[in-house]
Design a protein around this motif. Structure first.
Motif, PDB file in Angstrom:
ATOM      1  N   GLU A 112       7.507   3.413   3.629  1.00 37.82           N
ATOM      2  CA  GLU A 112       6.074   3.138   3.699  1.00 37.82           C
ATOM      3  C   GLU A 112       5.301   4.276   4.360  1.00 37.82           C
ATOM      4  OE1 GLU A 112       3.705  -0.931   4.598  1.00 37.82           O
ATOM      5  OE2 GLU A 112       4.634   0.010   6.340  1.00 37.82           O
ATOM      6  N   THR A 113       5.865   4.900   5.390  1.00 40.34           N
ATOM      7  CA  THR A 113       5.128   5.951   6.100  1.00 40.34           C
ATOM      8  C   THR A 113       4.847   7.135   5.181  1.00 40.34           C
ATOM      9  OG1 THR A 113       7.172   6.980   6.915  1.00 40.34           O
ATOM     10  CG2 THR A 113       6.178   5.299   8.295  1.00 40.34           C
ATOM     11  N   ILE A 114       5.832   7.505   4.376  1.00 46.26           N
ATOM     12  CA  ILE A 114       5.660   8.641   3.465  1.00 46.26           C
ATOM     13  C   ILE A 114       4.743   8.265   2.306  1.00 46.26           C
ATOM     14  CG2 ILE A 114       6.867  10.231   1.914  1.00 46.26           C
ATOM     15  CD1 ILE A 114       9.304   9.959   3.799  1.00 46.26           C
ATOM     16  N   GLU A 115       4.866   7.044   1.817  1.00 48.61           N
ATOM     17  CA  GLU A 115       4.008   6.605   0.716  1.00 48.61           C
ATOM     18  C   GLU A 115       2.543   6.558   1.143  1.00 48.61           C
ATOM     19  OE1 GLU A 115       7.371   3.892  -1.628  1.00 48.61           O
ATOM     20  OE2 GLU A 115       5.752   2.910  -0.524  1.00 48.61           O
ATOM     21  N   LYS A 116       2.277   6.052   2.340  1.00 53.28           N
ATOM     22  CA  LYS A 116       0.891   5.986   2.819  1.00 53.28           C
ATOM     23  C   LYS A 116       0.310   7.385   3.022  1.00 53.28           C
ATOM     24  CE  LYS A 116       1.071   1.491   5.129  1.00 53.28           C
ATOM     25  NZ  LYS A 116       1.039   0.790   6.433  1.00 53.28           N
ATOM     26  N   PRO A 124      -9.207  11.373  -2.698  1.00 53.72           N
ATOM     27  CA  PRO A 124     -10.116  12.292  -2.003  1.00 53.72           C
ATOM     28  C   PRO A 124     -11.192  11.634  -1.146  1.00 53.72           C
ATOM     29  CG  PRO A 124     -10.724  12.119  -4.317  1.00 53.72           C
ATOM     30  CD  PRO A 124      -9.474  11.310  -4.142  1.00 53.72           C
ATOM     31  N   SER A 125     -11.691  10.454  -1.546  1.00 52.61           N
ATOM     32  CA  SER A 125     -12.839   9.860  -0.850  1.00 52.61           C
ATOM     33  C   SER A 125     -12.434   8.609  -0.085  1.00 52.61           C
ATOM     34  CB  SER A 125     -13.933   9.492  -1.858  1.00 52.61           C
ATOM     35  OG  SER A 125     -13.509   8.421  -2.680  1.00 52.61           O
ATOM     36  N   GLN A 126     -13.317   8.179   0.847  1.00 48.13           N
ATOM     37  CA  GLN A 126     -13.053   6.966   1.617  1.00 48.13           C
ATOM     38  C   GLN A 126     -12.979   5.746   0.705  1.00 48.13           C
ATOM     39  OE1 GLN A 126     -12.722   6.657   5.322  1.00 48.13           O
ATOM     40  NE2 GLN A 126     -11.708   4.946   4.344  1.00 48.13           N
ATOM     41  N   ARG A 127     -13.882   5.665  -0.278  1.00 44.11           N
ATOM     42  CA  ARG A 127     -13.889   4.526  -1.197  1.00 44.11           C
ATOM     43  C   ARG A 127     -12.598   4.472  -2.018  1.00 44.11           C
ATOM     44  NH1 ARG A 127     -17.655   1.045  -3.549  1.00 44.11           N
ATOM     45  NH2 ARG A 127     -19.298   1.958  -2.287  1.00 44.11           N
ATOM     46  N   SER A 128     -12.156   5.624  -2.505  1.00 45.75           N
ATOM     47  CA  SER A 128     -10.926   5.634  -3.314  1.00 45.75           C
ATOM     48  C   SER A 128      -9.707   5.310  -2.458  1.00 45.75           C
ATOM     49  CB  SER A 128     -10.748   6.979  -4.021  1.00 45.75           C
ATOM     50  OG  SER A 128     -10.488   8.014  -3.100  1.00 45.75           O
ATOM     51  N   LYS A 129      -9.730   5.734  -1.186  1.00 39.45           N
ATOM     52  CA  LYS A 129      -8.642   5.366  -0.271  1.00 39.45           C
ATOM     53  C   LYS A 129      -8.623   3.859  -0.048  1.00 39.45           C
ATOM     54  CE  LYS A 129      -8.345   9.583   2.508  1.00 39.45           C
ATOM     55  NZ  LYS A 129      -8.671  10.169   3.820  1.00 39.45           N
ATOM     56  N   ASN A 130      -9.805   3.283   0.217  1.00 38.86           N
ATOM     57  CA  ASN A 130      -9.884   1.831   0.429  1.00 38.86           C
ATOM     58  C   ASN A 130      -9.295   1.081  -0.765  1.00 38.86           C
ATOM     59  OD1 ASN A 130     -11.182   2.391   2.819  1.00 38.86           O
ATOM     60  ND2 ASN A 130     -13.206   1.706   2.142  1.00 38.86           N
ATOM     61  N   TYR A 131      -9.689   1.515  -1.968  1.00 37.48           N
ATOM     62  CA  TYR A 131      -9.222   0.841  -3.180  1.00 37.48           C
ATOM     63  C   TYR A 131      -7.722   1.051  -3.384  1.00 37.48           C
ATOM     64  CZ  TYR A 131      -8.786  -0.560  -8.052  1.00 37.48           C
ATOM     65  OH  TYR A 131      -8.389  -1.172  -9.208  1.00 37.48           O
ATOM     66  N   ALA A 132      -7.263   2.293  -3.195  1.00 34.51           N
ATOM     67  CA  ALA A 132      -5.841   2.599  -3.409  1.00 34.51           C
ATOM     68  C   ALA A 132      -4.956   1.815  -2.447  1.00 34.51           C
ATOM     69  CB  ALA A 132      -5.596   4.099  -3.248  1.00 34.51           C
ATOM     70  N   PHE A 133      -5.372   1.721  -1.187  1.00 32.36           N
ATOM     71  CA  PHE A 133      -4.565   0.974  -0.225  1.00 32.36           C
ATOM     72  C   PHE A 133      -4.636  -0.531  -0.487  1.00 32.36           C
ATOM     73  CE2 PHE A 133      -4.745   4.849   2.559  1.00 32.36           C
ATOM     74  CZ  PHE A 133      -3.371   5.028   2.624  1.00 32.36           C
ATOM     75  N   SER A 134      -5.741  -1.008  -1.059  1.00 31.77           N
ATOM     76  CA  SER A 134      -5.809  -2.418  -1.451  1.00 31.77           C
ATOM     77  C   SER A 134      -4.822  -2.707  -2.574  1.00 31.77           C
ATOM     78  CB  SER A 134      -7.230  -2.782  -1.893  1.00 31.77           C
ATOM     79  OG  SER A 134      -8.105  -2.817  -0.799  1.00 31.77           O
ATOM     80  N   VAL A 135      -4.785  -1.835  -3.578  1.00 33.49           N
ATOM     81  CA  VAL A 135      -3.840  -2.009  -4.685  1.00 33.49           C
ATOM     82  C   VAL A 135      -2.404  -1.902  -4.175  1.00 33.49           C
ATOM     83  CG1 VAL A 135      -2.996  -1.007  -6.852  1.00 33.49           C
ATOM     84  CG2 VAL A 135      -5.461  -1.208  -6.438  1.00 33.49           C
ATOM     85  N   TYR A 136      -2.167  -0.935  -3.306  1.00 34.92           N
ATOM     86  CA  TYR A 136      -0.833  -0.722  -2.734  1.00 34.92           C
ATOM     87  C   TYR A 136      -0.351  -1.980  -2.016  1.00 34.92           C
ATOM     88  CZ  TYR A 136       2.731   1.565   0.244  1.00 34.92           C
ATOM     89  OH  TYR A 136       3.886   1.916   0.899  1.00 34.92           O
ATOM     90  N   ASN A 137      -1.219  -2.575  -1.201  1.00 34.56           N
ATOM     91  CA  ASN A 137      -0.835  -3.787  -0.473  1.00 34.56           C
ATOM     92  C   ASN A 137      -0.849  -5.022  -1.366  1.00 34.56           C
ATOM     93  OD1 ASN A 137      -0.448  -3.121   2.546  1.00 34.56           O
ATOM     94  ND2 ASN A 137      -2.294  -1.987   2.013  1.00 34.56           N
ATOM     95  N   GLU A 322      -2.711  16.621   8.743  1.00 32.14           N
ATOM     96  CA  GLU A 322      -1.469  17.265   9.170  1.00 32.14           C
ATOM     97  C   GLU A 322      -0.661  16.419  10.154  1.00 32.14           C
ATOM     98  OE1 GLU A 322      -4.816  18.901  11.811  1.00 32.14           O
ATOM     99  OE2 GLU A 322      -4.508  18.311   9.713  1.00 32.14           O
ATOM    100  N   HIS A 323      -1.275  15.365  10.694  1.00 30.16           N
ATOM    101  CA  HIS A 323      -0.574  14.512  11.663  1.00 30.16           C
ATOM    102  C   HIS A 323      -0.236  13.131  11.096  1.00 30.16           C
ATOM    103  CE1 HIS A 323      -1.085  17.302  14.963  1.00 30.16           C
ATOM    104  NE2 HIS A 323      -2.394  17.345  14.786  1.00 30.16           N
ATOM    105  N   ARG A 324      -0.521  12.898   9.818  1.00 31.25           N
ATOM    106  CA  ARG A 324      -0.457  11.523   9.314  1.00 31.25           C
ATOM    107  C   ARG A 324       0.963  10.988   9.154  1.00 31.25           C
ATOM    108  NH1 ARG A 324      -5.527  12.088   5.093  1.00 31.25           N
ATOM    109  NH2 ARG A 324      -7.139  12.022   6.714  1.00 31.25           N
ATOM    110  N   ILE A 325       1.898  11.809   8.684  1.00 30.69           N
ATOM    111  CA  ILE A 325       3.269  11.296   8.554  1.00 30.69           C
ATOM    112  C   ILE A 325       3.810  10.920   9.924  1.00 30.69           C
ATOM    113  CG2 ILE A 325       5.665  11.987   8.146  1.00 30.69           C
ATOM    114  CD1 ILE A 325       4.989  13.148   5.606  1.00 30.69           C
ATOM    115  N   ARG A 326       3.618  11.805  10.897  1.00 25.97           N
ATOM    116  CA  ARG A 326       4.137  11.543  12.238  1.00 25.97           C
ATOM    117  C   ARG A 326       3.453  10.325  12.865  1.00 25.97           C
ATOM    118  NH1 ARG A 326       7.216  14.789  15.348  1.00 25.97           N
ATOM    119  NH2 ARG A 326       6.860  16.515  13.916  1.00 25.97           N
ATOM    120  N   SER A 327       2.132  10.222  12.699  1.00 20.34           N
ATOM    121  CA  SER A 327       1.424   9.089  13.299  1.00 20.34           C
ATOM    122  C   SER A 327       1.784   7.781  12.597  1.00 20.34           C
ATOM    123  CB  SER A 327      -0.091   9.314  13.258  1.00 20.34           C
ATOM    124  OG  SER A 327      -0.564   9.392  11.936  1.00 20.34           O
ATOM    125  N   ASN A 328       1.883   7.806  11.248  1.00 19.27           N
ATOM    126  CA  ASN A 328       2.284   6.592  10.528  1.00 19.27           C
ATOM    127  C   ASN A 328       3.680   6.149  10.940  1.00 19.27           C
ATOM    128  OD1 ASN A 328       0.116   5.760   8.832  1.00 19.27           O
ATOM    129  ND2 ASN A 328       0.457   7.519   7.515  1.00 19.27           N
TER     130      ASN A 328
END
Length: 381
Positions: A112-116, A124-137, A322-328
């Protein structure tokens, strides 16, 4: 939504199907081997510990992302093969260890950490991230619904049949991992340590997520199945139907969460929905009848996971790329680790004061909601 995000959502789907099915049948499988509620709780604790070790280990493994994911898929598939071609308590534990399988009923794996991280890079955008993570979950709870439906329809104690399905689906993870290009360049260039502002954010969120996860550890899927079995003596088929409804309701709410986040903002969506959910969680044991307890549980699920896509989007926005994998990985280790005591405590409480499991879990999670809102109510998206 990018094709890569869709393929990773498919990976999430097959993995979540397997994890939901294993989580629901475990109390029935282990009780058939003679384990008590306390003993089953101890096994769930062990599974959470193993999963936490996996997350921590794979976050720092010195191989590229694709090979990391292929190794995880191989171990997960091997663990399903062990469950299918063997039987007995000790080999069940061996399978948990090899696959890093959590019995929480949720996908809190190293994958999950690598996929996220990858999805946050593709979108690229906040809206597309919101939608992509909704579909993912959404894919996770859609898979949980299907797994629970099979348990309801088949409703048999022939566990090898379920393990065969799990083995086939576990092997399907190789398809997306071989098909897509992971963002290796960003991962390779990531600094080995957090900078000071990021470290401060990671620490603050870690404390909050630890509190939420500790409360959640008291009411993971296996514990809920165990509670209803112990209190109302439900069958595996009844448990399957119950979790069909739970996962269908949750899947629908995940999609609605994306719309609410666009209107209310991430933090308010996370907090408001979670408080409502935990109120109903506390009400589950109050009425002392199976139907009303189930209704309270279903009402809880209408908003229970609305915070998840918002939280994923929030984390993968507030933390630099650059910190997202480690933080996730850090957050997942914190959440898994904080869940460790929960199932053991829940197993003990089920044998002594069953209702207190939901009172304690819901109360702790509401306290988390309040502290999260106080900390980030002024967050600007």
């Amino acid at each position: 939504m990018k094709l890569q995000s869709v393929l990773l959502s498919f990976s999430k789907f097959v993995r979540s199907f397997v994890l939901t099915m294993i989580a629901v049948i475990t109390p029935f499988y282990l009780s058939g081997l003679g384990l008590s509620a306390l003993g089953i709780g101890a096994v769930i604790v062990l599974a959470v510990v193993i999963s936490t070790v996996f997350v921590y280990t794979f976050a720092y493994l010195k191989v590229n992302l694709r090979n990391r994911m292929l190794l995880l898929a191989s171990l997960f598939t091997a663990s399903m093969a062990i469950l299918l071609f063997s039987s007995g308590f000790y080999l069940f534990i061996v399978a948990l260890i090899i696959g890093g399988i959590t019995l929480s009923g949720r996908d809190m794996t190293a994958n999950e950490t690598i996929e996220k991280f990858s999805i946050s890079t593709y979108e690229p955008s906040q809206r597309s991230k919101n939608y992509a993570f909704s579909v993912y979950n959404f894919s996770s709870y859609g898979a949980g619904s299907l797994a629970s439906l099979i348990l309801f329809i088949y409703g048999s104690g022939n566990f090898q049949f379920y393990f065969l399905i799990d083995l086939v689906l576990a092997a399907l993870q190789f398809i997306p991992y071989l098909a897509i290009k992971f963002p290796e360049k960003i991962e390779r260039e990531s600094p080995k340590k957090f900078d000071e502002p990021t470290l401060k954010t990671v620490r603050k969120l870690s404390y909050l997520f630890a509190m939420d996860a500790f409360g959640g550890g008291l009411v993971v899927t296996s514990v809920i199945a165990l509670w209803f079995k112990a209190v109302y003596n439900i069958s595996l088929s009844q448990a399957g139907l119950m979790f069909v409804i739970i996962n269908v309701v949750t899947a629908v709410s995940i999609i609605i969460a994306s719309m609410l986040a666009d209107r209310l903002g991430l933090i308010r969506t996370m907090v408001y929905s979670h408080i409502v959910s935990n109120f109903f969680l506390i009400m589950v044991p109050v009425f002392h009848t199976l139907l009303l307890s189930q209704i309270m549980l279903y009402l809880r699920q209408t908003t229970s996971q609305m915070d998840v896509p918002g939280r994923d989007s929030f984390i993968n926005t507030i933390i630099p790329p650059e910190h997202r994998i480690r933080s996730n990985s850090n957050f997942l280790v914190v959440r898994n680790g904080s869940q460790v005591p929960g199932p053991g405590i829940a197993g003990l409480l089920i044998e002594t004061a069953a209702s207190s499991v939901f009172f304690l879990g819901g109360g702790i999670k509401i306290l988390y909601d309040i502290l999260l809102f106080v900390s980030y109510r002024n967050y600007k998206e």
